[in-house]
Design a protein around this motif. Structure first.
Motif, PDB file in Angstrom:
ATOM      1  N   ALA A 172      41.698   4.388  -9.102  1.00 44.77           N
ATOM      2  CA  ALA A 172      43.058   4.825  -9.442  1.00 44.77           C
ATOM      3  C   ALA A 172      43.291   6.262  -8.991  1.00 44.77           C
ATOM      4  CB  ALA A 172      43.277   4.705 -10.949  1.00 44.77           C
ATOM      5  N   LEU A 173      42.317   7.117  -9.183  1.00 45.02           N
ATOM      6  CA  LEU A 173      42.461   8.527  -8.819  1.00 45.02           C
ATOM      7  C   LEU A 173      42.417   8.735  -7.310  1.00 45.02           C
ATOM      8  CD1 LEU A 173      40.264  10.159 -11.614  1.00 45.02           C
ATOM      9  CD2 LEU A 173      42.764   9.994 -11.509  1.00 45.02           C
ATOM     10  N   ARG A 174      41.675   7.893  -6.615  1.00 41.61           N
ATOM     11  CA  ARG A 174      41.585   7.994  -5.158  1.00 41.61           C
ATOM     12  C   ARG A 174      42.971   7.831  -4.514  1.00 41.61           C
ATOM     13  NH1 ARG A 174      38.641  10.591  -2.040  1.00 41.61           N
ATOM     14  NH2 ARG A 174      36.687   9.823  -2.909  1.00 41.61           N
ATOM     15  N   LYS A 175      43.844   7.063  -5.150  1.00 41.09           N
ATOM     16  CA  LYS A 175      45.184   6.827  -4.613  1.00 41.09           C
ATOM     17  C   LYS A 175      46.033   8.097  -4.584  1.00 41.09           C
ATOM     18  CE  LYS A 175      45.324   1.934  -5.892  1.00 41.09           C
ATOM     19  NZ  LYS A 175      45.953   0.907  -6.754  1.00 41.09           N
ATOM     20  N   TYR A 176      45.625   9.123  -5.359  1.00 37.91           N
ATOM     21  CA  TYR A 176      46.374  10.382  -5.382  1.00 37.91           C
ATOM     22  C   TYR A 176      45.966  11.311  -4.227  1.00 37.91           C
ATOM     23  CZ  TYR A 176      48.429   9.120  -9.843  1.00 37.91           C
ATOM     24  OH  TYR A 176      49.147   8.487 -10.824  1.00 37.91           O
ATOM     25  N   GLU A 177      45.074  10.813  -3.376  1.00 39.35           N
ATOM     26  CA  GLU A 177      44.642  11.528  -2.168  1.00 39.35           C
ATOM     27  C   GLU A 177      44.197  12.961  -2.467  1.00 39.35           C
ATOM     28  OE1 GLU A 177      47.915  11.183   0.510  1.00 39.35           O
ATOM     29  OE2 GLU A 177      47.548   9.061   0.919  1.00 39.35           O
ATOM     30  N   PRO A 178      43.195  13.118  -3.321  1.00 41.51           N
ATOM     31  CA  PRO A 178      42.705  14.469  -3.627  1.00 41.51           C
ATOM     32  C   PRO A 178      41.955  15.063  -2.435  1.00 41.51           C
ATOM     33  CG  PRO A 178      41.249  12.830  -4.577  1.00 41.51           C
ATOM     34  CD  PRO A 178      42.430  12.071  -4.029  1.00 41.51           C
ATOM     35  N   LYS A 179      41.849  16.401  -2.418  1.00 41.21           N
ATOM     36  CA  LYS A 179      41.011  17.045  -1.405  1.00 41.21           C
ATOM     37  C   LYS A 179      39.605  16.461  -1.501  1.00 41.21           C
ATOM     38  CE  LYS A 179      39.904  20.418   1.532  1.00 41.21           C
ATOM     39  NZ  LYS A 179      40.497  20.548   2.865  1.00 41.21           N
ATOM     40  N   ARG A 180      39.057  16.470  -2.716  1.00 41.33           N
ATOM     41  CA  ARG A 180      37.808  15.768  -3.020  1.00 41.33           C
ATOM     42  C   ARG A 180      37.938  15.136  -4.396  1.00 41.33           C
ATOM     43  NH1 ARG A 180      32.931  19.741  -3.262  1.00 41.33           N
ATOM     44  NH2 ARG A 180      34.429  20.649  -4.708  1.00 41.33           N
ATOM     45  N   LEU A 181      37.265  14.024  -4.600  1.00 38.13           N
ATOM     46  CA  LEU A 181      37.164  13.407  -5.911  1.00 38.13           C
ATOM     47  C   LEU A 181      35.751  13.692  -6.413  1.00 38.13           C
ATOM     48  CD1 LEU A 181      38.353  11.714  -8.169  1.00 38.13           C
ATOM     49  CD2 LEU A 181      37.768   9.650  -6.885  1.00 38.13           C
ATOM     50  N   VAL A 182      35.657  14.468  -7.486  1.00 37.22           N
ATOM     51  CA  VAL A 182      34.366  14.877  -8.039  1.00 37.22           C
ATOM     52  C   VAL A 182      34.153  14.155  -9.364  1.00 37.22           C
ATOM     53  CG1 VAL A 182      32.974  16.831  -8.834  1.00 37.22           C
ATOM     54  CG2 VAL A 182      34.599  17.141  -6.951  1.00 37.22           C
ATOM     55  N   CYS A 183      33.022  13.487  -9.501  1.00 40.61           N
ATOM     56  CA  CYS A 183      32.741  12.714 -10.715  1.00 40.61           C
ATOM     57  C   CYS A 183      31.461  13.236 -11.383  1.00 40.61           C
ATOM     58  CB  CYS A 183      32.589  11.238 -10.372  1.00 40.61           C
ATOM     59  SG  CYS A 183      32.207  10.187 -11.796  1.00 40.61           S
ATOM     60  N   LEU A 184      31.608  13.758 -12.590  1.00 37.97           N
ATOM     61  CA  LEU A 184      30.475  14.207 -13.396  1.00 37.97           C
ATOM     62  C   LEU A 184      30.208  13.176 -14.481  1.00 37.97           C
ATOM     63  CD1 LEU A 184      29.843  17.704 -14.926  1.00 37.97           C
ATOM     64  CD2 LEU A 184      30.013  15.725 -16.439  1.00 37.97           C
ATOM     65  N   PHE A 185      28.982  12.735 -14.627  1.00 39.56           N
ATOM     66  CA  PHE A 185      28.656  11.806 -15.715  1.00 39.56           C
ATOM     67  C   PHE A 185      27.147  11.765 -15.961  1.00 39.56           C
ATOM     68  CE2 PHE A 185      27.726   9.108 -12.126  1.00 39.56           C
ATOM     69  CZ  PHE A 185      26.748   8.227 -12.566  1.00 39.56           C
ATOM     70  N   GLY A 186      26.787  11.212 -17.099  1.00 44.12           N
ATOM     71  CA  GLY A 186      25.403  10.892 -17.428  1.00 44.12           C
ATOM     72  C   GLY A 186      25.411   9.505 -18.046  1.00 44.12           C
ATOM     73  N   CYS A 187      24.287   9.048 -18.534  1.00 51.74           N
ATOM     74  CA  CYS A 187      24.239   7.749 -19.218  1.00 51.74           C
ATOM     75  C   CYS A 187      23.462   7.899 -20.521  1.00 51.74           C
ATOM     76  CB  CYS A 187      23.565   6.700 -18.331  1.00 51.74           C
ATOM     77  SG  CYS A 187      24.569   6.146 -16.952  1.00 51.74           S
ATOM     78  N   GLY A 188      23.792   7.060 -21.483  1.00 54.88           N
ATOM     79  CA  GLY A 188      23.151   7.122 -22.787  1.00 54.88           C
ATOM     80  C   GLY A 188      21.712   6.620 -22.760  1.00 54.88           C
ATOM     81  N   GLY A 189      20.886   7.262 -23.553  1.00 52.18           N
ATOM     82  CA  GLY A 189      19.504   6.816 -23.682  1.00 52.18           C
ATOM     83  C   GLY A 189      19.389   5.601 -24.578  1.00 52.18           C
ATOM     84  N   ASN A 190      18.270   4.892 -24.493  1.00 52.61           N
ATOM     85  CA  ASN A 190      18.013   3.695 -25.301  1.00 52.61           C
ATOM     86  C   ASN A 190      19.091   2.631 -25.113  1.00 52.61           C
ATOM     87  OD1 ASN A 190      17.144   6.255 -27.323  1.00 52.61           O
ATOM     88  ND2 ASN A 190      15.565   4.733 -26.888  1.00 52.61           N
ATOM     89  N   ARG A 191      19.583   2.541 -23.900  1.00 51.72           N
ATOM     90  CA  ARG A 191      20.555   1.521 -23.523  1.00 51.72           C
ATOM     91  C   ARG A 191      20.083   0.876 -22.215  1.00 51.72           C
ATOM     92  NH1 ARG A 191      21.623   2.820 -27.965  1.00 51.72           N
ATOM     93  NH2 ARG A 191      23.670   3.268 -28.891  1.00 51.72           N
ATOM     94  N   ALA A 192      20.718  -0.207 -21.821  1.00 53.65           N
ATOM     95  CA  ALA A 192      20.298  -0.951 -20.634  1.00 53.65           C
ATOM     96  C   ALA A 192      20.253  -0.051 -19.394  1.00 53.65           C
ATOM     97  CB  ALA A 192      21.256  -2.116 -20.395  1.00 53.65           C
ATOM     98  N   LYS A 193      19.123  -0.124 -18.666  1.00 54.59           N
ATOM     99  CA  LYS A 193      18.972   0.688 -17.453  1.00 54.59           C
ATOM    100  C   LYS A 193      19.930   0.243 -16.354  1.00 54.59           C
ATOM    101  CE  LYS A 193      14.276   2.454 -17.856  1.00 54.59           C
ATOM    102  NZ  LYS A 193      13.034   2.732 -17.086  1.00 54.59           N
TER     103      LYS A 193
END
Length: 490
Positions: free
Chosen positions: A361-382
């Protein structure tokens, strides 16, 4: 209240005792039983409450509601039912005096969009002077009182308790998220919704402790429309006919397709300095221009849902338009105003499906760059780590891998798993385990026109490490970073 009054809507067998007996409380947690209580034995996935019958009788329980044959003292009333969860729902409604009859009830189900839509609806209704409560994933709101949520939809007893509190507080309506699990486990039985809403359906919540397959998931969603007066449906969904099977409600459909009752026309992506959104014209049952300061085509669907609901309340278009333009939802594509150079937002996307939907959805706004910061929860499916890493690497220009809720795992072990997925695609990436430092990196290195997404935490204001929840709110982290580096907000 007598037992007879409590069970008046149930199909039951009186095994022993007198239903004219007075009772004190209705309880489904054995620890809360007191003298004169009615105890409902829920056969749970972890423990079977029938095991606690000797304990609750010692505490003075007057009556037990059971699914199985039990042996108890002659002075204890025993009522047998086919489904104790369903029985609890009907008894809870009676216990609290059928509060749903005194307030307009709106239930929203679907894979995505429930949370955002509930806040949109609450905003519009309150703008029109209709005092509205909310029950959902983030919190329950009763007037000025806010209660953090443990489940998307609480147990039936809690639902009815909240309804009663809302009525007593003078509220006129309540809008709530209705999960497929809630429908499966009878949490919203015992009353009829005034309005039921279907947003969309995608494979999710399939597993050992949820739904055995997509067919069951779909069926459970459809149950809402057998217990509501008016039904509002996403007519563009490929699954809408399955959801409509067995419905007993009036039907109104919304979407892009001209065959719907409410249609979004001339949809435009709205992009101004540091802000993103959508604009369109709604035609059919309503006819006016709409502007929403939340990006993505799903914002069109969410706002159409809100418009359809509020149309039943005969709210003037001007009020709806103004409310939609100003609505924000904590942690749901929440834009944090920092600078006009780039857009910084917080979102709860914490699995591959939701992250992919958001980034596309955000890619459609044609950003200079799309930067995604995230992590994942521990003790959950790998598998979730591999999948999210690959999705971000494919769709974002830069992936910043950091910590989420590591719980009892080592953060670097989780990051290593995410990297396995990231390396399956060709996106650039950096790893910064400390979440505040990772956010600071994004802000310090932002280019004009970038869109930066901080994904995974959303509305959460904590980070869970080794069994302890430490306070951590990304909004506060951003404010601290700017305070420490004043030039970042230029």
């Amino acid at each position: 209240m007598t037992i007879k009054q409590l069970v008046e809507k149930l199909d039951y067998t009186l095994v022993q005792g007198d239903v004219e007996r007075e009772i004190t409380t209705l309880v489904y947690d054995s620890r809360k039983v007191e003298e004169g209580s009615v105890f409902v034995c829920i056969s749970g996935t972890v423990r079977d409450a029938h095991e606690f019958i000797p304990d609750v009788i010692k505490k003075g329980a007057a009556c037990v509601i059971v699914e199985k044959d039990v042996e108890v003292n002659d002075d204890v009333v025993v009522i047998k039912v086919e489904n104790s969860r369903k029985a609890l729902a009907y008894m809870a409604a009676a216990y609290f005096g059928y509060p749903a009859k005194e307030i307009k009830t709106i239930g929203i189900t679907g894979t995505k969009g429930k949370t955002t839509t509930t806040y949109m609806v609450k905003s519009i209704l309150e703008s029109a002077g209709i005092k509205t409560g909310l029950i959902g994933t983030i919190e329950t709101i009763i007037g000025d009182k806010k209660i953090p949520s443990a489940n998307t939809t609480p147990e039936s007893f809690v639902v009815q308790k909240y309804f009663r509190e809302m009525v007593d507080a003078g509220l006129d309506a309540v809008v709530m998220e209705v999960s497929s699990q809630a429908l499966k486990l009878s949490r919203v039985e015992g009353f009829t919704f005034d309005i039921g809403v279907f947003t969309n359906l995608e494979p999710d919540h399939i597993g050992t402790n949820e739904h055995k397959d997509f067919a069951e998931y779909t069926y459970c969603k459809s149950l809402l429309f057998r217990q509501c007066k008016k039904g509002i449906f996403n007519g563009d969904s490929e699954h809408v006919e399955e959801i409509l099977k067995g419905h007993t409600c009036d039907v109104l459909k919304f979407g892009y397709n001209d065959s719907n009752d409410l249609v979004a026309k001339n949809v435009e992506l709205k992009k101004t300095h540091g802000e993103l959104g959508v604009k369109y014209h709604v035609s059919g049952e309503c006819d006016f221009d709409v502007e929403v300061n939340v990006p993505g085509s799903f914002s069109v669907y969410n706002s159409l849902t809100a418009i359809a609901i509020c149309n039943y309340f005969d709210i003037k278009p001007g009020i709806i338009k103004n409310a939609l333009k100003n609505v924000t939802v904590k942690g749901r594509i929440e834009i944090v105003p920092v600078t006009k150079r780039y857009t910084l937002m917080i979102d709860y996307a914490h699995n591959a499906m939701s992250l992919e939907s958001l980034l596309k959805a955000l890619r459609k706004y044609e950003p200079k760059r799309l930067v995604c910061l995230f992590g994942c929860g521990g003790n959950r499916a790998k598998a979730r780590r591999f999948e999210m890493g690959e999705v971000s690497s494919k769709l974002a220009d830069l992936t910043v891998i950091t910590s989420d809720n590591p719980r009892n795992e080592e953060p670097m072990d989780i990051i290593a798993d995410i990297l396995t997925g990231v390396k399956k695609a060709d996106g650039e990436y950096v790893t910064i385990p400390d979440r505040k430092e990772a956010i600071k990196y994004c802000m310090e290195n932002a280019l004009d026109g970038d869109i930066i997404v901080l994904a995974g935490k959303g509305h959460e204001d904590y980070q869970e490490i080794k069994g302890v929840k430490h306070h951590m709110d990304e909004r506060e982290l951003i404010a601290d970073i700017i305070k420490e580096n004043p030039n970042l907000d230029l």
